[in-house]
Design an enzyme around this catalytic site. Structure first.
Site, mmCIF file in Angstrom:
data_model
loop_
_atom_site.group_PDB
_atom_site.id
_atom_site.type_symbol
_atom_site.label_atom_id
_atom_site.label_comp_id
_atom_site.label_asym_id
_atom_site.label_seq_id
_atom_site.Cartn_x
_atom_site.Cartn_y
_atom_site.Cartn_z
ATOM 1 N N ARG A 243 -34.580 -40.966 33.142
ATOM 2 C CA ARG A 243 -34.852 -40.645 34.539
ATOM 3 C C ARG A 243 -35.494 -39.263 34.627
ATOM 4 O O ARG A 243 -35.059 -38.314 33.980
ATOM 5 C CB ARG A 243 -33.557 -40.666 35.372
ATOM 6 C CG ARG A 243 -33.025 -42.067 35.634
ATOM 7 C CD ARG A 243 -33.926 -42.806 36.617
ATOM 8 N NE ARG A 243 -33.527 -44.184 36.854
ATOM 9 C CZ ARG A 243 -34.034 -45.228 36.228
ATOM 10 N NH1 ARG A 243 -34.943 -45.067 35.285
ATOM 11 N NH2 ARG A 243 -33.641 -46.451 36.536
ATOM 12 N N ASP A 267 -41.429 -40.334 29.590
ATOM 13 C CA ASP A 267 -41.952 -41.516 30.274
ATOM 14 C C ASP A 267 -41.652 -41.457 31.763
ATOM 15 O O ASP A 267 -42.109 -42.306 32.526
ATOM 16 C CB ASP A 267 -41.304 -42.770 29.663
ATOM 17 C CG ASP A 267 -41.852 -44.066 30.221
ATOM 18 O OD1 ASP A 267 -43.070 -44.285 30.103
ATOM 19 O OD2 ASP A 267 -41.062 -44.856 30.784
ATOM 20 N N GLU A 272 -43.098 -39.271 41.006
ATOM 21 C CA GLU A 272 -43.997 -40.276 40.448
ATOM 22 C C GLU A 272 -44.806 -40.958 41.543
ATOM 23 O O GLU A 272 -44.283 -41.174 42.632
ATOM 24 C CB GLU A 272 -43.180 -41.329 39.679
ATOM 25 C CG GLU A 272 -42.438 -40.756 38.489
ATOM 26 C CD GLU A 272 -41.675 -41.818 37.689
ATOM 27 O OE1 GLU A 272 -41.814 -43.022 38.005
ATOM 28 O OE2 GLU A 272 -40.942 -41.453 36.760
ATOM 29 N N HIS A 291 -44.083 -44.234 32.974
ATOM 30 C CA HIS A 291 -42.841 -44.943 33.336
ATOM 31 C C HIS A 291 -42.936 -46.435 33.010
ATOM 32 O O HIS A 291 -42.824 -47.290 33.879
ATOM 33 C CB HIS A 291 -42.509 -44.734 34.812
ATOM 34 C CG HIS A 291 -41.053 -44.965 35.102
ATOM 35 N ND1 HIS A 291 -40.402 -44.408 36.174
ATOM 36 C CD2 HIS A 291 -40.101 -45.704 34.455
ATOM 37 C CE1 HIS A 291 -39.139 -44.783 36.183
ATOM 38 N NE2 HIS A 291 -38.927 -45.578 35.141
#
Length: 325
Positions: A243, A267, A272, A291
């Site tokens: 996360r 990632d 985002e 992600h």
């Protein structure tokens, strides 16, 4: 005659790459028929306004990254269940769901292998500077460098859940000593693979490499912060495929600049999709992916079938497996 329900497949923004035909078929062919109109996909997460506009038609949701809160759940009075296409449910207000009688579930452990593999793709990419070397060769430069190895390192695993255990297993295969921290550790698995369960402090202070695999909770917010980075070994490597809010990106960028962190791979991000003003964008020793750690053809097939089965169970009057709320 079949009774028709409307199931919103919000995760289908990735439909061209997603082998979930069997899951869709199981919804379509069930005694509770699937509304084929749900196959319409925007190619991005639904906004709150879009969810409210269609809320009155929805009986069930296979959820992606769209936000389900008091406002959007209240706009769907016939909604019975939200099943997350994955594990993290921080985009679902579980208390709001309870108030409205909506069941909530996820699919734990079904993408853990994909997450572990992406973790090592990122880790090797940043430790051995693969993206930079690829660019150099394409630009006609023959750069030669020396890198640290995973073999023989102390590999810290923050979070020893399904993904953390898969990562620990692979770290052992690389020849690393594994230290793992978890509030509710699986001692039996640790013993089986030769990992050691230790405290959070020990992972932070003794690891050469740290993989972050914790859930997003109030006490894990910015667990990778300036204070904790200062306690780490000089030249530590950190990888985060869990996360984004677990890492203070400004602190990470500063530590990369100073050399305290040798390399950072992630990632996931605090915001985002990542914008150009992210502190990580211009960090030379950072390797970034959008992600997708949990996404693979294998994991999508397993999760697709599990989410379909969960929806069908609730629409048939039962309870969803892996129920959270």
């Amino acid at each position: 005659m079949k009774k028709t329900f409307c199931v919103l497949l919000a995760f289908l923004m990735l439909l061209p790459f997603c082998p979930v035909n069997s899951a869709v078929a199981s919804l379509s062919d069930a005694s509770l028929a699937f509304d084929g109109g749900g196959l319409v996909t925007l190619g991005r997460p639904y906004t709150a306004e879009e969810l409210k506009a269609i809320g009155g038609e929805i009986n069930a949701v296979i959820c992606g990254c769209e936000v389900w809160n008091e406002e959007t759940i209240a706009a769907a009075p016939n909604l019975k269940v939200i099943v997350k296409f994955g594990v993290g449910v921080d985009n679902i207000d579980q208390e709001a769901a309870k108030r409205h009688g909506v069941q909530v579930a996820n699919c734990p452990g079904m993408n853990s292998v994909a997450v572990a593999e992406q973790t090592f793709a990122l880790l090797l990419g940043c430790m051995r500077e693969v993206p930079a070397l690829d660019r150099a060769v394409r630009e006609g430069r023959w750069d030669r460098r020396v890198f640290p190895e995973i073999c023989g390192s102390v590999f810290g695993v923050l979070g020893f859940g399904a993904a953390g255990r898969e990562i620990a297993l692979r770290a052992r295969a690389f020849g690393a000593e594994v230290l793992a921290y978890d509030k509710y550790p699986n001692y039996a698995f640790a013993e089986q693979i030769g990992a050691k369960i230790v405290s959070l402090d020990e992972v932070l202070e003794q690891s050469d490499i740290i993989s972050v695999n914790l859930p997003a909770l109030p006490d894990t917010l910015h667990i990778i912060n300036a204070e904790n980075i200062a306690r780490m070994r000089d030249g530590v490597v950190i990888v985060n495929a869990a996360r984004g809010v677990l890492a203070d990106e400004t602190a990470v960028a500063a530590a990369l600049e100073s050399g305290k962190i040798f390399a950072y791979a992630t990632d996931v991000y605090e915001s985002e999709p990542v914008q150009g003003d992210s502190p990580l964008i211009h960090c030379k020793r950072a390797v970034l992916s959008p992600h997708l750690a949990g996404e693979s053809t294998n994991s999508y097939r397993k999760i697709g079938n599990a989410t379909a089965e969960g929806v069908l169970a609730v629409l048939a009057g039962g309870e969803v497996p892996h129920r959270l709320a």
